[in-house]
Design an enzyme around this catalytic site. Structure first.
Site, PDB file in Angstrom:
ATOM      1  N   ASP A   1      -5.853   6.402   7.904  1.00 36.83           N
ATOM      2  CA  ASP A   1      -5.513   5.703   6.667  1.00 36.83           C
ATOM      3  C   ASP A   1      -5.970   4.251   6.831  1.00 36.83           C
ATOM      4  O   ASP A   1      -5.259   3.421   7.411  1.00 36.83           O
ATOM      5  CB  ASP A   1      -4.007   5.796   6.432  1.00 36.83           C
ATOM      6  CG  ASP A   1      -3.639   5.772   4.959  1.00 36.83           C
ATOM      7  OD1 ASP A   1      -4.531   5.967   4.113  1.00 36.83           O
ATOM      8  OD2 ASP A   1      -2.441   5.594   4.655  1.00 36.83           O
TER       9      ASP A   1
ATOM     10  N   ASP B   1      -0.079  -1.750   1.933  1.00 34.51           N
ATOM     11  CA  ASP B   1       1.255  -1.859   1.317  1.00 34.51           C
ATOM     12  C   ASP B   1       1.927  -3.195   1.554  1.00 34.51           C
ATOM     13  O   ASP B   1       3.034  -3.422   1.051  1.00 34.51           O
ATOM     14  CB  ASP B   1       2.156  -0.725   1.786  1.00 34.51           C
ATOM     15  CG  ASP B   1       2.309  -0.672   3.307  1.00 34.51           C
ATOM     16  OD1 ASP B   1       1.942  -1.654   3.990  1.00 34.51           O
ATOM     17  OD2 ASP B   1       2.786   0.367   3.814  1.00 34.51           O
TER      18      ASP B   1
END
Length: 519
Positions: A401, A284
């Protein structure tokens, strides 16, 4: 006894013939293996590996095999597979050549014709080599390369042994100097040195590599090894001594292959028991949770963040780019391959005291939520070690993740602004470029189609903008990670490798607090 000069000439000529015959055998012979990676009631996946355990590079290869139990191939990856039992395989444009001591492998998926997946015999000229009548032909299942007793005598055996030492030593030396040159002993792993990458890790000619400056900075006895190093000299010396034994040629080939292909993957034992988990993916571009001093334990340095141009920021108090600040995730947090079966990287985990902890992930061959996912099946048996650098409030226990450029921005997105790309170019918000490929191709496409689509998107987003470091990491997900979609895994906490702590700056070793419980 004094030998007549004519006999000497004859013996030397015989030695020359044996030497040439030996050269032909070593030049082309390779080890060809078919291994079942995963099987379930009606299907299977298998890996076919070609290992160049000779002394000169292989410039082309072709294989064939046949199933006798009714099994059939439904898809393949990393090779062009044709036919309908028997099957043939040929290389793609990037895996045609096999350097000495290296290997290429490709995979197939198929329907199972019996109660247990069959292991067929792999055939092909590259698997047997050109052998003379004085040397017993080698098969793909047992390449003992023993000398024919019909041609043995004390004089010819002596000539053949010395020829083996001289030709094998010179060929191996020249192949190391020309095909591989110097290599990097990276904490026990022999890894290629980069030709163009000046600093850090690179990805050249389809393989991970280490910049010479980065490799040279390692503590002794690690670092650059090659033509002038004592490490290489000792390897050649010990191999040559082994060559002089009665089993000269096979002993030399075995020791040289081991020396060239040894990897730290072999020093990581498989997980016995362990905890059940799965891997997702994200990137991100935000400043990570572990980038603030208050989120890391005492005695542990926080993770440094980077500016939009990827330069390191010394001010740890700067706000995240996802909150309007200038602190971004550094590109050095991208994953990278250590070997064909081992990779390192970074990940977000569930909340708690996780910053700087490292976990061994062992992939099981199935997907957490995508039954029949071909990428997860192809990933079976591979290992990753990740260091926790972030937490996710939507990340549950046992979930890792993994940081992968193009893996999906998730709840926050500072990437569009940092990289100058549109939101649509980054693929799906959750799942990124691979999720976009599956939306485009459907959920029953072949692994080769998914990997090709993902690679093209990686090149389009990062390669076209000169973001080569991010491009390499993105294509790593297609190549090493096999475009696996949320693969299931076993995990346990382990001590962090120096490669990861050097990149992140977070080292918890002084705390000696590795947990054995599942998170």
């Amino acid at each position: 006894m004094k030998l007549h000069s004519a006999w000497i000439r004859l013996l030397l000529m015989s030695g020359y013939v044996a030497l040439v015959s030996l050269y032909g055998a070593i030049a082309h012979a390779a080890k060809c293996e078919y291994k079942i990676a995963n099987e379930w009631g009606s299907g299977f996946t298998a890996t076919i590996r070609i290992t160049n355990d000779g002394t000169v590079p292989i410039s082309s290869w072709a294989l064939n095999w046949n199933y006798s139990d009714g099994s059939r191939i439904t898809s393949s990856w990393n090779a062009t597979v044709t036919g309908a039992n028997p099957y043939s395989a040929s290389p793609l444009n990037w895996n045609t050549n096999i350097a000495v001591g290296s290997n290429v492998e490709f995979g197939v998926q198929g329907t199972n014709g019996g109660s247990k997946a069959q292991v067929p015999i792999i055939a092909g000229a590259v698997c047997t080599g050109a052998v003379a009548s004085s040397i017993t032909p080698a098969s793909s299942s047992a390449r003992s390369s023993s000398v024919s007793s019909a041609r043995s005598s004390s004089i010819s055996a002596s000539l053949r042994s010395s020829a083996s030492v001289s030709i094998a030593s010179s060929l191996r030396s020249s192949s190391l100097a020309s095909a591989a040159g110097q290599m990097c002993n990276w904490y026990g792993s022999l890894t290629p040195l980069c030709a163009t990458t000046a600093k850090g890790w690179g990805y050249e000619n389809g393989k991970s590599c280490v910049a010479t400056a980065t490799c040279s900075a390692q503590p002794a006895p690690y670092g650059v090894v090659g033509a002038t190093s004592s490490a290489r000299s000792s390897v050649v010396s010990s191999s040559s001594m082994t060559s002089r034994s009665s089993s000269s040629r096979s002993s030399f080939r075995s020791s040289s292959s081991t020396a060239i292909t040894s990897s730290s993957a072999s020093s990581i034992p498989p997980i016995v028991g362990g905890c059940d988990g799965y891997a997702t993916r994200y990137w991100d571009c935000c400043k990570p949770h572990c980038g603030w001093s208050g989120n890391v334990p005492t005695l542990v340095a926080p993770l440094q963040s980077c500016a939009a141009n990827n330069t390191r920021l010394s001010d740890l108090t700067l706000p995240s780019s996802c909150d309007g600040g200038n602190a971004h995730m550094c590109w050095g947090m991208a994953p990278f391959a250590v070997s064909d079966t081992l990779a390192y990287g970074f990940a977000a985990t569930s909340s708690g005291d996780v910053c700087g902890r490292c976990y061994q992930l062992q992939f099981t061959g199935s997907s957490h939520n995508s039954p029949g996912d071909p990428g997860s099946a192809a990933l079976a048996g591979k290992t990753m070690i990740v260091q926790a650098t972030n937490i996710g409030y939507d990340v549950g226990g046992g979930q890792f993740d993994i940081l992968v450029p193009g893996g999906g921005v998730g709840a926050f997105n500072a990437c569009s602004a940092q990289w100058g790309v549109s939101n649509s170019e980054l693929g799906a918000q959750y799942g990124g470029l691979l999720a976009a490929c599956k939306q485009e191709l459907g959920y029953n496409a072949s692994l080769a189609q998914y990997k090709s689509c993902l690679t093209n998107r990686c090149n389009s987003v990062f390669g076209s903008r000169g973001l080569t470091e991010l491009q390499r990491a993105c294509t790593w997900y297609a190549d090493w990670f096999q475009a696996a979609d949320n693969p299931a895994l076993k995990y346990k906490e382990v001590a962090c490798p120096a490669e990861l702590t050097a990149r992140s700056g977070m080292n918890r070793s002084a705390l000696n607090d590795i947990k054995t419980s599942c998170n």
